[in-house]
Design an enzyme around this catalytic site. Structure first.
Site, PDB file in Angstrom:
ATOM      1  N   SER A  48      34.326  47.998  39.964  1.00 21.62           N
ATOM      2  CA  SER A  48      33.363  47.168  39.235  1.00 21.62           C
ATOM      3  C   SER A  48      32.086  46.933  40.035  1.00 21.62           C
ATOM      4  O   SER A  48      31.031  46.670  39.463  1.00 21.62           O
ATOM      5  CB  SER A  48      33.975  45.813  38.883  1.00 21.62           C
ATOM      6  OG  SER A  48      34.355  45.146  40.073  1.00 21.62           O
ATOM      7  N   GLY A  75      38.112  47.172  38.294  1.00 20.88           N
ATOM      8  CA  GLY A  75      39.539  47.095  38.592  1.00 20.88           C
ATOM      9  C   GLY A  75      40.091  48.299  39.318  1.00 20.88           C
ATOM     10  O   GLY A  75      41.225  48.259  39.808  1.00 20.88           O
ATOM     11  N   ASN A 105      39.921  46.385  45.450  1.00 19.18           N
ATOM     12  CA  ASN A 105      40.991  46.050  44.508  1.00 19.18           C
ATOM     13  C   ASN A 105      42.359  46.556  44.943  1.00 19.18           C
ATOM     14  O   ASN A 105      43.333  46.397  44.217  1.00 19.18           O
ATOM     15  CB  ASN A 105      40.695  46.640  43.119  1.00 19.18           C
ATOM     16  CG  ASN A 105      39.473  46.022  42.483  1.00 19.18           C
ATOM     17  OD1 ASN A 105      39.251  44.814  42.586  1.00 19.18           O
ATOM     18  ND2 ASN A 105      38.662  46.846  41.832  1.00 19.18           N
ATOM     19  N   ASP A 193      31.055  35.032  40.920  1.00 20.76           N
ATOM     20  CA  ASP A 193      32.470  34.604  40.913  1.00 20.76           C
ATOM     21  C   ASP A 193      33.069  34.835  42.291  1.00 20.76           C
ATOM     22  O   ASP A 193      34.283  34.967  42.428  1.00 20.76           O
ATOM     23  CB  ASP A 193      33.257  35.363  39.836  1.00 20.76           C
ATOM     24  CG  ASP A 193      33.239  36.871  40.075  1.00 20.76           C
ATOM     25  OD1 ASP A 193      33.886  37.599  39.315  1.00 20.76           O
ATOM     26  OD2 ASP A 193      32.568  37.317  41.018  1.00 20.76           O
ATOM     27  N   HIS A 196      31.874  39.474  42.458  1.00 22.50           N
ATOM     28  CA  HIS A 196      30.883  40.334  41.832  1.00 22.50           C
ATOM     29  C   HIS A 196      29.466  39.840  42.094  1.00 22.50           C
ATOM     30  O   HIS A 196      29.181  38.639  42.023  1.00 22.50           O
ATOM     31  CB  HIS A 196      31.134  40.407  40.319  1.00 22.50           C
ATOM     32  CG  HIS A 196      32.460  41.026  39.986  1.00 22.50           C
ATOM     33  ND1 HIS A 196      33.543  40.284  39.597  1.00 22.50           N
ATOM     34  CD2 HIS A 196      32.877  42.323  40.031  1.00 22.50           C
ATOM     35  CE1 HIS A 196      34.575  41.103  39.385  1.00 22.50           C
ATOM     36  NE2 HIS A 196      34.200  42.345  39.639  1.00 22.50           N
TER      37      HIS A 196
END
Lengths: 229, 181
Positions: A48, A75, A105, A193, A196
Site C-alpha cells: 500500500s 496488504g 506487512n 494512521d 500510511h
C-alpha cells in the site's frame, strides 16, 4: 541470506479471496494487462505504500512524466509481490528502473526472513529484467510511539544495507524523512494512521526518490529520457 | 471510506470550511465504531451534523446484522447527541465484477431504507455515483483497488453529500454557520 524453500518469506504465494470480491486478483490482472498495453520506463511494485502514492498529486507531478506504472497492492507481503512478478507483471515490458517497496506487512516473518524475501525479489528481477536498475526503498518506522515493529523494520533495513551491495544492479534508498521526532513520536500529519503517508509525508520521501530515479535514467545508454511531459 | 476522504483535496475544499472532524479508521466495523463512540468520541462536542459511513468491513455479519449495527450507532448518537442531525451513507458496491459483497451491501442499504425513517433525526443518503457500469464492472479510475475511492470517485459522492450537509446546517436554529472559510 536465506531464500527459496528455507525462507517462508521468499515463497511466492497468491492472495486468497477471503472477503469474496476477488479484488487482489482483479488488481493483478489489471497490471498484467497494463504490461501488454504500456511501455513504462519506471515500474513501482510493492504494497500500500506504493499503491497510495498514485492517489496523491505528487505522482502526477513527479512520476507520470517518467512513464511510470504503479503495481502496488495494499496488504501485500514479499510472498505476494514474488508471485505477481512471476505471473505476468514483468512480461512484455522493459523498464529502465524498478522501484521495490515491500516488507512492512510481513507480520509472520522475522526481520531476517523479510530481508531474504526482498533479496529474492531483487534476484527474480535481475533474471527477468537484467537491464533494469533496481531501487529498494527502506521500510519506514510505524506506530505513533516506539514499538517492536519499528525495531523490526529498522533491522530489515540494516540487513539489506549489508546484503544488497552483493547483488546486481540494485541499491537501497533509505527515505526516512525524519518521521520519528525527538520524543519518539510519529505525527499523524506525516502518517494519517501512523502507517500510511499523507500527501505531506509522500512529498518528503519522493524528493530523494525522484532524484535518484532521474540519475539512473540519465545513466541509461539509450536515447535520452524525455522527463517533462 | 471516511478516513481516506480527508487525504484528498476535496476535504479541504468542501468540509474543512464547515469545521468538520474526521474520525474514520480503516478496517473498522460497526462494532469498532460503536465502541469508539461510547468511549470518548462523542464527548465535549456538540456537532450539528454527524455523518456515519460504516458496514462494508462487517464480513462476519449478515446484511440484517450490519443494518442493525448501523441502527444501533444511530440510536447511540440520538442519546448522546440529541441535537445532531445524522446522515447515514449507503454502502457502495465493491469488487471489479459482480460478486456476493455487492449484493450484501445493496441489501444493507435496502434494509436501512425501511428502518431509518423510524428512527429520529436521521436520513439515509445513497451516494452511489454510478460506479457500476452497464457491463457490471467498476473502474479503477473510481476505486483504485475496487473498494477505496480515488480523488475522482470522492468528487462524485461528495457533491450530493455536501449539499445535504449545507441544507441541514442551514436548518439549524442557532447562529448561521459561516461556510466559506
Amino acid at each position: 541470506m536465506s531464500q527459496g524453500d528455507s525462507n517462508p518469506a521468499a515463497i511466492p504465494h497468491a492472495a486468497e479471496d477471503i472477503q469474496g470480491d476477488d479484488r487482489w486478483m482483479s488488481q493483478h490482472n489489471r497490471f498484467v494487462l497494463d504490461c501488454k498495453d504500456k511501455e513504462p520506463d519506471v515500474l513501482f511494485v510493492g504494497d500500500s505504500m506504493v499503491q497510495l502514492m498514485q492517489q496523491y498529486e505528487i505522482w502526477r507531478e513527479l512520476f507520470s512524466p517518467l512513464h511510470a506504472l504503479n503495481f502496488g497492492i495494499g496488504g501485500d507481503t514479499t510472498r505476494h509481490v514474488l508471485w505477481r512478478l512471476k505471473n505476468g507483471e514483468l512480461e512484455n515490458i522493459k523498464p529502465k528502473v524498478i522501484v521495490v517497496w515491500v516488507g512492512t506487512n510481513n507480520h509472520e516473518n522475522t526481520a531476517e526472513e523479510v530481508a531474504g524475501g526482498i533479496e529474492a525479489i531483487v534476484q527474480l528481477i535481475n533474471t527477468r529484467q537484467p537491464q533494469a536498475k533496481i531501487i529498494v526503498l527502506g521500510l519506514l518506522p510505524r506506530g505513533e510511539k516506539p514499538n517492536p515493529l519499528r525495531q523490526k523494520n529498522a533491522k530489515v533495513n540494516q540487513l539489506l544495507k549489508v546484503s544488497l551491495p552483493k547483488l546486481t544492479n540494485v541499491q537501497l534508498l533509505d527515505i526516512d524523512g525524519g518521521f520519528v521526532h525527538s520524543d519518539g513520536a510519529i505525527s499523524c500529519h506525516d502518517m494519517f494512521d501512523f502507517l500510511h503517508l499523507t500527501g505531506g509525508g509522500y512529498a518528503k520521501i519522493c524528493k530523494p526518490l525522484h532524484e535518484l530515479i532521474m540519475q539512473l535514467l540519465e545513466e541509461t545508454p539509450e536515447e535520452k529520457q524525455t522527463t517533462i511531459a | 471510506m471516511v478516513q481516506l476522504m480527508q487525504q484528498y483535496e476535496i476535504w479541504r475544499e468542501l468540509f474543512s470550511p464547515l469545521h468538520a472532524l474526521n474520525f474514520g479508521i480503516g478496517g473498522d466495523t460497526t462494532r469498532h465504531v460503536l465502541w469508539r463512540l461510547k468511549n470518548g468520541e462523542l464527548e465535549n462536542i456538540k456537532p450539528k451534523v454527524i455523518v456515519v459511513w460504516v458496514g462494508t468491513n462487517n464480513h462476519e455479519n449478515t446484511a440484517e446484522e450490519v443494518a442493525g449495527g448501523i441502527e444501533a450507532i444511530v440510536q447511540l448518537i440520538n442519546t448522546r447527541q440529541p441535537q445532531a442531525k445524522i446522515i447515514v451513507l449507503g454502502l457502495l458496491p465493491r469488487g471489479e465484477k459482480p460478486n456476493p459483497l455487492r449484493q450484501k451491501n445493496a441489501k444493507v442499504n435496502q434494509l436501512l431504507k425501511v428502518s431509518l425513517p423510524k428512527l429520529t433525526n436521521v436520513q439515509l443518503l445513497d451516494i452511489d455515483g454510478g460506479f457500476v457500469h452497464s457491463d457490471g464492472a467498476i473502474s479503477c479510475h473510481d476505486m483504485f483497488d475496487f473498494l477505496h475511492l480515488t480523488g475522482g470517485g470522492y468528487a462524485k459522492i461528495c457533491k450530493p453529500l455536501h449539499e445535504l450537509i449545507m441544507q441541514l446546517l442551514e436548518e439549524t436554529p442557532e447562529e448561521k454557520q459561516t461556510t466559506i472559510a
